[in-house]
Motif scaffolding. Structure first.
Motif, PDB file in Angstrom:
ATOM      1  N   HIS A  20       4.983   4.177  22.780  1.00 36.56           N
ATOM      2  CA  HIS A  20       4.020   3.114  23.104  1.00 36.56           C
ATOM      3  C   HIS A  20       3.775   2.236  21.878  1.00 36.56           C
ATOM      4  O   HIS A  20       3.653   2.742  20.753  1.00 36.56           O
ATOM      5  CB  HIS A  20       2.697   3.730  23.559  1.00 36.56           C
ATOM      6  CG  HIS A  20       1.611   2.722  23.775  1.00 36.56           C
ATOM      7  ND1 HIS A  20       1.468   2.021  24.944  1.00 36.56           N
ATOM      8  CD2 HIS A  20       0.605   2.295  22.952  1.00 36.56           C
ATOM      9  CE1 HIS A  20       0.430   1.199  24.838  1.00 36.56           C
ATOM     10  NE2 HIS A  20      -0.114   1.358  23.647  1.00 36.56           N
ATOM     11  N   VAL A  21       3.752   0.927  22.089  1.00 36.37           N
ATOM     12  CA  VAL A  21       3.353   0.012  21.015  1.00 36.37           C
ATOM     13  C   VAL A  21       2.219  -0.857  21.532  1.00 36.37           C
ATOM     14  O   VAL A  21       2.174  -1.208  22.714  1.00 36.37           O
ATOM     15  CB  VAL A  21       4.532  -0.877  20.549  1.00 36.37           C
ATOM     16  CG1 VAL A  21       5.624  -0.039  19.917  1.00 36.37           C
ATOM     17  CG2 VAL A  21       5.085  -1.706  21.690  1.00 36.37           C
ATOM     18  N   ASP A  22       1.289  -1.196  20.644  1.00 36.23           N
ATOM     19  CA  ASP A  22       0.141  -2.005  21.058  1.00 36.23           C
ATOM     20  C   ASP A  22       0.544  -3.430  21.400  1.00 36.23           C
ATOM     21  O   ASP A  22      -0.047  -4.059  22.274  1.00 36.23           O
ATOM     22  CB  ASP A  22      -0.927  -2.014  19.954  1.00 36.23           C
ATOM     23  CG  ASP A  22      -1.601  -0.662  19.815  1.00 36.23           C
ATOM     24  OD1 ASP A  22      -1.656   0.074  20.819  1.00 36.23           O
ATOM     25  OD2 ASP A  22      -2.051  -0.350  18.707  1.00 36.23           O
ATOM     26  N   ASP A  23       1.560  -3.947  20.678  1.00 35.06           N
ATOM     27  CA  ASP A  23       1.962  -5.338  20.882  1.00 35.06           C
ATOM     28  C   ASP A  23       3.487  -5.414  20.814  1.00 35.06           C
ATOM     29  O   ASP A  23       4.070  -5.197  19.741  1.00 35.06           O
ATOM     30  CB  ASP A  23       1.331  -6.222  19.798  1.00 35.06           C
ATOM     31  CG  ASP A  23       1.628  -7.708  20.027  1.00 35.06           C
ATOM     32  OD1 ASP A  23       2.457  -8.025  20.920  1.00 35.06           O
ATOM     33  OD2 ASP A  23       1.046  -8.537  19.311  1.00 35.06           O
TER      34      ASP A  23
END
Length: 393
Positions: A20-23
């Motif tokens: 998962h990446v925030d952006d």
């Protein structure tokens, strides 16, 4: 893994699950091509980063990704099923992406202007959908209410089980009504008008409203405010849940979208889906009182209502594109569970109008010996000894 093996010249980065990446902006900007589902957020990220893409729309209850993907022709490569591994090298070589047409520049400002404009002038007259239900239709009703467009009021007249329905559909205003279908519809109209509705849409609890149903009805009543308007009904198969790809019942007219056609046969009126203005309902109440509660139980009251419309010169107008989708549930044909009601209501209708409604069912009952047609006076007589053991039961 099979796709990676088929495309050894590519390095794949997977986002989702544990990765998962925030952006994702930087990854998208540096990607040669992206493969994503067809959700609105994914498409917006691709467009703003101008990333070439293969879009794989995923199944959703209301097919929004499939429909959204139809708008992407010429903007990205779209496949409605996962391609075979040997197709991927050619897919990933393609760069036929043109996200400029998605118009991301200034999108937030334009959205704010639209929202402010609607707040200042909603445009659509206050509208209320009215339906009848009991706990047996709780799931069907929940689907209907959850699919209602924003800004449309919803009233449920509980034929029974009002407390259970109120818990199931908190977005609907649930009132306890009589079990009599005609009286319950009359009550629903009264409550909707008291809540400020200027347009009343009657929709069977089993029916889902397409996105176009309320706007089409509202537009039709702008042109024909004196009329009762009705749209086509699609019957869905068991397990289906959709509000697209209409396949209307062939017994009813199906005009082109937006077309209005005056009815020449009022007997085709069904209470499953129709609309009228509060002013026209007031005229109906003054003229003949609404639906006739003298019809007890099941059958006949909607055909009687149509006859009253015709007698009082209230136009019935078919509205193209105002599609409703009827959810599947078990039925019997003829409906033996309503035998006594159908016979009693058919005789009442004949006393009033000189003809019998529901003749196909009555003839089927007669063929099995459950009823006998009497000539003078003309009416159907219930053979009570047949009630306990209808054919096939």
């Amino acid at each position: 893994e099979a796709v990676q093996q088929a495309c050894p010249q590519y390095r794949f980065t997977f986002l989702g699950g544990d990765n998962h990446v925030d952006d994702p902006t930087e990854l998208l900007q540096s990607a040669g091509i992206a493969v994503t589902a067809g959700g609105q957020n994914s498409v917006a990220d691709l467009a703003v980063t101008d990333t070439p893409a293969v879009i794989l729309p995923q199944p959703r209850p209301f097919t929004e990704q499939k429909l959204g993907a139809q708008a992407l022709a010429g903007l990205a490569t779209v496949r409605n099923a996962f391609p075979a591994p040997d197709e991927w090298p050619e897919l990933l070589r393609r760069r036929d992406t043109d996200w400029k047409r998605w118009q991301t520049d200034g999108a937030a400002r334009r959205a704010a202007q639209v929202i402010a404009g609607v707040a200042a002038d909603p445009g659509q007259r206050p509208t209320c959908v009215v339906t009848l239900a009991d706990a047996n239709r709780k799931d069907h009703l929940t689907h209907q209410v959850n699919l209602m467009p924003m800004g449309v009021d919803h009233v449920t007249v509980a034929l029974a089980d009002a407390e259970a329905l109120a818990k199931a559909v908190p977005k609907s205003y649930v009132v306890q009504g009589p079990r009599n279908l005609a009286a319950a519809r009359n009550l629903g109209a009264k409550v909707a008008i008291e809540r400020g509705a200027e347009v009343l849409v009657f929709l069977d609890a089993d029916c889902l409203a397409s996105d176009a149903l309320v706007p089409r009805y509202a537009a039709a009543l702008q042109h024909r405010p004196e009329a009762v308007v009705a749209g086509p009904v699609t019957y869905m198969a068991q397990g289906e849940m959709r509000v697209t790809e209409p396949d209307p019942h062939p017994a009813r007219p199906n005009p082109a979208p937006g077309e209005l056609v005056d009815a020449d046969n009022y007997n085709l009126f069904w209470s499953l889906s129709f609309a009228l203005t509060a002013d026209t309902w007031g005229r109906i109440e003054r003229g003949f009182g609404g639906f006739d509660p003298g019809y007890e139980g099941y059958g006949g009251e909607d055909t009687d209502f149509a006859r009253e419309l015709q007698r009082h010169r209230i136009p019935l107008v078919w509205v193209g594109g105002a599609h409703a989708y009827h959810q599947w549930h078990p039925v019997s044909s003829p409906p033996w569970e309503h035998l006594a009601d159908i016979v009693a209501n058919a005789n009442r209708f004949h006393d009033k109008w000189g003809t019998f409604p529901m003749e196909g069912w009555l003839e089927a009952f007669a063929a099995e010996g459950a009823v006998v047609k009497q000539d003078a006076p003309e009416r159907y007589i219930l053979q009570k000894h047949e009630l306990q053991h209808p054919p096939g039961k």
